[in-house]
Design a protein around this motif. Structure first.
Motif, PDB file in Angstrom:
ATOM      1  N   HIS A   1      -6.517  -5.645  -0.007  1.00 14.47           N
ATOM      2  CA  HIS A   1      -7.119  -4.920   1.111  1.00 14.47           C
ATOM      3  C   HIS A   1      -7.118  -5.801   2.354  1.00 14.47           C
TER       4      HIS A   1
ATOM      5  N   LEU B   1      -7.456   3.197  -1.289  1.00 13.94           N
ATOM      6  CA  LEU B   1      -6.279   3.510  -0.486  1.00 13.94           C
ATOM      7  C   LEU B   1      -6.359   4.988  -0.157  1.00 13.94           C
TER       8      LEU B   1
ATOM      9  N   ARG C   1       0.858   4.339  -2.651  1.00 14.42           N
ATOM     10  CA  ARG C   1       0.632   5.718  -2.174  1.00 14.42           C
ATOM     11  C   ARG C   1       1.748   6.649  -2.659  1.00 14.42           C
TER      12      ARG C   1
ATOM     13  N   LYS D   1       0.825  -1.209   0.000  1.00  9.57           N
ATOM     14  CA  LYS D   1       0.000   0.000   0.000  1.00  9.57           C
ATOM     15  C   LYS D   1       0.862   1.263   0.000  1.00  9.57           C
TER      16      LYS D   1
ATOM     17  N   ASP E   1     -10.663  -2.830   5.940  1.00 14.42           N
ATOM     18  CA  ASP E   1     -10.906  -1.892   4.844  1.00 14.42           C
ATOM     19  C   ASP E   1     -12.373  -1.953   4.416  1.00 14.42           C
TER      20      ASP E   1
END
Length: 194
Positions: free
Chosen positions: A173, A140, A14, A10, A177
């Motif tokens: 996920h 995200l 990002r 993740k 989430d």
């Protein structure tokens, strides 16, 4: 099969998306944001709701300031989030002007805690920030879990705002989430897959 470290996975995405958004030409970003605004305003759920829960955008997020102005013009109550210090919780508070906002957690503009709390979710729509959204509505954000915690108790309609360029067919996920109901981009409104 090698196990994937979901946090590392993740964080890598990002970082990529933050870099892409920081490098976006301001004119292109304004055009993308205008397309998202247009789609929010024509969404049936937006037109039908009388309350909108919406984040106050930062420079690299899909712009919500014009959405907020349009909601006021359309006589909708606007609630924006406030992060509660020392926790991973947030509350939404009704605002009637941008003057009600001041820098808060993470230097994001937030409402004063004395403003009325929005806790009636009937006939409401929540617009959620996303770095990336997949076709099932998993997103995200910034990785702190504020929205996932809040959405787990939210009973209105949720829609993630994202640029088409940042969509993924599938993202990994975790069990906490939360799925969103809709995905809104500059090109379309789409219901998340089941």
């Amino acid at each position: 099969m090698r196990k994937v470290d979901i946090r590392e996975y993740k964080n890598r995405i990002r970082t990529e998306v933050k870099t892409m958004r920081r490098e976006l030409n301001p004119q292109k970003k304004a055009m993308l944001d205008e397309g998202v605004l247009r789609n929010v305003l024509k969404m049936r759920e937006y037109r039908a709701c009388n309350k909108i829960f919406v984040y106050v955008s930062t420079a690299i997020e899909v712009d919500t300031l014009e959405i907020i102005k349009a909601a006021w013009k359309d006589n909708k109550k606007v609630a924006v989030p406030r992060c509660i210090p020392e926790t991973r919780e947030m509350t939404f508070h009704y605002i009637e002007s941008f003057d009600s906002l001041k820098p808060g957690t993470f230097s994001v503009l937030e409402p004063d805690e004395s403003l009325p709390i929005a806790d009636d979710f009937s006939n409401s729509l929540m617009l959620v920030p996303a770095m990336v959204i997949d076709s099932k509505g998993y997103r995200l954000g910034y990785g702190k879990g504020y929205y996932d915690r809040y959405i787990s108790n939210y009973t209105g309609v949720t829609a993630g705002l994202c640029y088409v360029e940042n969509l993924r067919n599938k993202i990994l996920h975790g069990r906490y989430d939360q799925k969103l109901d809709y995905i809104i981009t500059e090109k379309y409104i789409k219901r998340a897959l089941k």
